[in-house]
Each structure stands twice: as C-alpha cells, then as structure tokens.
Write a protein that holds these residues in place. Structure first.
Motif, mmCIF file in Angstrom:
data_model
loop_
_atom_site.group_PDB
_atom_site.id
_atom_site.type_symbol
_atom_site.label_atom_id
_atom_site.label_comp_id
_atom_site.label_asym_id
_atom_site.label_seq_id
_atom_site.Cartn_x
_atom_site.Cartn_y
_atom_site.Cartn_z
ATOM 1 N N LYS A 51 0.862 -1.431 -0.081
ATOM 2 C CA LYS A 51 -0.009 0.086 -0.207
ATOM 3 C C LYS A 51 0.841 1.189 -0.159
ATOM 4 O O LYS A 51 0.602 2.270 -0.514
ATOM 5 N N GLU A 52 2.182 1.164 0.533
ATOM 6 C CA GLU A 52 2.885 2.281 0.549
ATOM 7 C C GLU A 52 3.466 2.466 -0.843
ATOM 8 O O GLU A 52 3.717 3.608 -1.356
ATOM 9 N N LEU A 53 3.693 1.514 -1.479
ATOM 10 C CA LEU A 53 4.169 1.578 -2.761
ATOM 11 C C LEU A 53 3.037 2.096 -3.699
ATOM 12 O O LEU A 53 3.216 3.057 -4.464
ATOM 13 N N THR A 54 1.681 1.692 -3.566
ATOM 14 C CA THR A 54 0.501 2.191 -4.282
ATOM 15 C C THR A 54 0.470 3.761 -4.121
ATOM 16 O O THR A 54 0.017 4.413 -4.721
ATOM 17 N N ASP A 55 0.497 4.142 -2.765
ATOM 18 C CA ASP A 55 0.178 5.479 -2.282
ATOM 19 C C ASP A 55 1.332 6.409 -2.978
ATOM 20 O O ASP A 55 0.942 7.272 -3.429
ATOM 21 N N ASN A 56 2.742 5.851 -3.222
ATOM 22 C CA ASN A 56 3.593 6.820 -3.926
ATOM 23 C C ASN A 56 3.499 6.967 -5.472
ATOM 24 O O ASN A 56 3.483 7.832 -6.197
ATOM 25 N N MET A 57 2.666 5.796 -6.021
ATOM 26 C CA MET A 57 2.553 5.789 -7.434
ATOM 27 C C MET A 57 1.163 6.801 -7.630
ATOM 28 O O MET A 57 1.417 7.315 -8.639
ATOM 29 N N LYS A 58 0.391 6.875 -6.642
ATOM 30 C CA LYS A 58 -0.725 7.688 -6.903
ATOM 31 C C LYS A 58 -0.022 9.233 -6.547
ATOM 32 O O LYS A 58 -0.529 9.887 -7.353
ATOM 33 N N LYS A 59 0.829 9.247 -5.589
ATOM 34 C CA LYS A 59 1.270 10.566 -5.349
ATOM 35 C C LYS A 59 1.763 11.432 -6.567
ATOM 36 O O LYS A 59 1.779 12.382 -6.902
ATOM 37 N N TYR A 60 2.580 10.528 -7.215
ATOM 38 C CA TYR A 60 3.366 10.973 -8.244
ATOM 39 C C TYR A 60 2.834 10.795 -9.592
ATOM 40 O O TYR A 60 3.295 10.885 -10.788
ATOM 41 N N ASN A 61 1.373 10.150 -9.609
ATOM 42 C CA ASN A 61 0.755 9.794 -10.792
ATOM 43 C C ASN A 61 1.712 9.146 -11.959
ATOM 44 O O ASN A 61 1.926 9.558 -12.981
ATOM 45 N N ILE A 62 2.297 7.801 -11.566
ATOM 46 C CA ILE A 62 3.151 7.143 -12.581
ATOM 47 C C ILE A 62 2.368 6.595 -13.590
ATOM 48 O O ILE A 62 1.439 5.906 -13.320
ATOM 49 N N GLN A 63 2.828 6.846 -14.697
ATOM 50 C CA GLN A 63 1.876 6.399 -16.039
ATOM 51 C C GLN A 63 2.348 5.181 -16.512
ATOM 52 O O GLN A 63 1.608 4.503 -17.457
ATOM 53 N N GLU A 64 3.496 4.425 -16.010
ATOM 54 C CA GLU A 64 4.101 3.242 -16.727
ATOM 55 C C GLU A 64 3.672 2.110 -16.215
ATOM 56 O O GLU A 64 3.884 0.991 -16.686
ATOM 57 N N PHE A 65 2.627 2.396 -15.080
ATOM 58 C CA PHE A 65 2.209 1.086 -14.542
ATOM 59 C C PHE A 65 0.810 0.872 -14.325
ATOM 60 O O PHE A 65 0.014 1.822 -14.031
ATOM 61 N N ASN A 66 0.117 -0.101 -14.559
ATOM 62 C CA ASN A 66 -1.084 -0.474 -14.569
ATOM 63 C C ASN A 66 -1.591 -1.938 -14.190
ATOM 64 O O ASN A 66 -0.810 -3.011 -14.842
ATOM 65 N N VAL A 67 -1.971 -2.098 -12.876
ATOM 66 C CA VAL A 67 -2.045 -3.445 -12.538
ATOM 67 C C VAL A 67 -3.214 -3.607 -11.544
ATOM 68 O O VAL A 67 -3.731 -2.684 -10.795
ATOM 69 N N ILE A 68 -3.903 -4.958 -11.705
ATOM 70 C CA ILE A 68 -4.849 -5.211 -10.466
ATOM 71 C C ILE A 68 -4.213 -6.253 -9.713
ATOM 72 O O ILE A 68 -3.440 -7.023 -10.116
ATOM 73 N N VAL A 69 -4.715 -6.444 -8.492
ATOM 74 C CA VAL A 69 -4.268 -7.387 -7.505
ATOM 75 C C VAL A 69 -5.088 -8.289 -6.834
ATOM 76 O O VAL A 69 -6.322 -7.667 -6.732
ATOM 77 N N SER A 70 -4.816 -9.425 -6.765
ATOM 78 C CA SER A 70 -5.813 -10.458 -6.132
ATOM 79 C C SER A 70 -4.948 -11.318 -5.194
ATOM 80 O O SER A 70 -3.708 -11.405 -5.410
ATOM 81 N N ASN A 71 -5.515 -11.656 -4.073
ATOM 82 C CA ASN A 71 -4.673 -12.658 -3.052
ATOM 83 C C ASN A 71 -5.545 -13.981 -2.947
ATOM 84 O O ASN A 71 -6.937 -13.716 -2.933
ATOM 85 N N THR A 72 -4.915 -14.893 -2.870
ATOM 86 C CA THR A 72 -5.670 -16.258 -2.650
ATOM 87 C C THR A 72 -5.724 -16.711 -1.032
ATOM 88 O O THR A 72 -4.761 -16.306 -0.318
ATOM 89 N N ALA A 73 -6.564 -17.576 -0.637
ATOM 90 C CA ALA A 73 -6.535 -18.032 0.519
ATOM 91 C C ALA A 73 -5.327 -18.738 1.006
ATOM 92 O O ALA A 73 -5.016 -18.848 2.092
ATOM 93 N N ASP A 74 -4.368 -19.267 0.294
ATOM 94 C CA ASP A 74 -3.301 -19.800 0.493
ATOM 95 C C ASP A 74 -1.893 -18.808 0.474
ATOM 96 O O ASP A 74 -0.600 -19.144 0.259
ATOM 97 N N ASN A 75 -2.511 -17.482 0.748
ATOM 98 C CA ASN A 75 -1.273 -16.447 0.806
ATOM 99 C C ASN A 75 -0.484 -16.098 -0.494
ATOM 100 O O ASN A 75 0.841 -15.666 -0.302
#
Length: 254
Positions: A51-75
């Motif tokens: 989330k710290e990484l995401t916050d920094n990308m939002k702060k600086y409006n990084i254009q080179e990155f586009n990602v969705i994230v999911s997590n599974t029950a097995d970590n």
C-alpha cells in the motif's frame, strides 16, 4: 516484487519475441502475472508495504504502471498487468518512480518487501474472450463483486484440442440455456506450470458464490451435469482456490 524493478524487462523481451506472443487481438488479451508467495507471519507487513508503494505511485501519478491485484486463501498475491504490445514491455516500470521518490527510498521499499516471501513466480496468461461467458460485457472487476473462485483445469498437450472443444461446448450450453452465471476463461502461457484453463468467477462473497452455483446447476439441469462430467473426465488435474480482489493494492494511472 524484486522482478518488477527496472531489470525485469530484459528477462522477457527475448522470450516474448521467440514465443511469438500476440499480446492483444480481438479475441485474446495477454497479461503478465507476478506472484508473491507471502509468509503467513509477514502478511500484515507485506500488505502495508504494498500500500505504501501504491500510495507513492498515486502521489506521483506514475504512467508506466497499470495493475490489478488479487490474493488467494493460501497467501499468494497476484499482480496482473495487461500487455498491449512490445512497446509496453520496453518501458522500465519504476524508472519515473525512482526519480520522483528517490532511488534510495524506492530500493528500501522493495528490500523490505522482499523479506516477506521466499518464493515468487512470473508468467503469462491469456484472457480468452471467445471462450469466456459474460453477456453483460467482459470485465475483470465486476462492480461490487470482489470475491473470487479460481478454477484450474489442467490437461496434457496431447489432448489440447479435445479439451478446447469441450470448453466450447460448455459455453454453447450456457448460451442456449441463458445462464445467469458469468465466468472468464484464461489460457496458460509462457512460464506457467503446465497447460491449463483457469476459470474465474466473481461474486459478492462466499455465500453469494455458493448461491450462484446452486442456482446455475438447477437451471441448467441434467444436460449441464453430463457436459461438465464429460469435460472433467478429459483433464489431468483440477484445482480450485478462493481469493479476492484487492483494489486497495492495485493501481491505474489517472
């Protein structure tokens, strides 16, 4: 996510050329998946750093990155980025972020993240729009439905054509019956562990998912049971994983 640093690009460029990857066309969309297998004791710390990484990308409006994230029950945490062409692969993902927040701070962030897992994987999967069934329109993130059930149907290369025909037969049956259960079909690609179709089904939560499956089984009747059993009998292995989307960790540039 060490492989998502500046050096990841050279790893894939040669392979994608050699593999003849058609990243995107009318019926298919390729995605690069980075998977972190997080230590159970480090989940809280890992998510905080991400989330710290995401916050920094939002702060600086990084254009080179586009990602969705999911997590599974097995970590496992899956970072899924679309590949629209070779030009995307040639872009250094975190070059601008490094310049904006400072290389030392960014390296510290990734070094802290790397301590949260011992295993990571990188591979390509392909969203097959022709095999998917989403009459309301294909999307990876249906609104209000962050719960996921991931079904992995493994097969051998020798019966690839047979399995595909049975997957097509399932979609045809869903269309003919007017099923309300929507699903997306992904094909395995470079770097995956064996050949498979992965079917992703979205729901509000586990109870909603169970209700959708029960309603579908009832409405589709015996023909569905017979068709699915025939498909299942051609497989090498089947696996299913519960998971969920993590919009708090994903990122899309403004």
């Amino acid at each position: 996510m060490k492989t998502r640093k500046l050096t990841f690009l050279s790893t894939f460029i040669f392979v994608l050329f050699m593999g003849g990857l058609n990243a995107q066309n009318g019926s298919s969309q390729a995605y690069w998946v980075h998977e972190d297998v997080v230590k159970p004791s480090m989940i809280g710390q890992y998510e905080s750093i991400c989330k710290e990484l995401t916050d920094n990308m939002k702060k600086y409006n990084i254009q080179e990155f586009n990602v969705i994230v999911s997590n599974t029950a097995d970590n496992r945490y899956l970072w899924v980025s679309p590949i629209s062409g070779m030009a995307d692969i040639e872009k250094p993902l975190f070059k601008t972020l490094s310049e904006k927040m400072g290389a030392e701070k960014m390296d510290d962030l990734f070094n802290r993240m790397d301590k949260c897992y011992d295993i990571e994987h990188n591979y390509i999967i392909h969203l097959d729009k022709e095999l998917s069934y989403m009459p309301s329109g294909i999307t990876q993130t249906p609104e209000g439905q962050d719960y996921r059930k991931f079904h992995y149907y493994h097969y051998t290369p020798s019966n690839r054509a047979e399995v595909k025909k049975k997957v097509e037969a399932i979609k045809t049956l869903f269309e003919n019956k007017g099923s309300k259960l929507e699903y997306r079909v992904y094909r395995s690609g470079f770097g995956t562990r064996g050949a498979f179709y992965m079917v992703a089904i979205a729901a509000k939560d586990a109870a909603d998912y169970s209700g959708k499956i029960s309603a579908n089984n009832e409405s589709m009747g015996e023909e569905w049971q017979k068709t699915y059993t025939d498909f299942f009998s051609s497989l090498k292995k089947y696996e299913a994983f519960e998971g969920g989307m993590r919009p708090d960790m994903g990122y899309a540039p403004k």
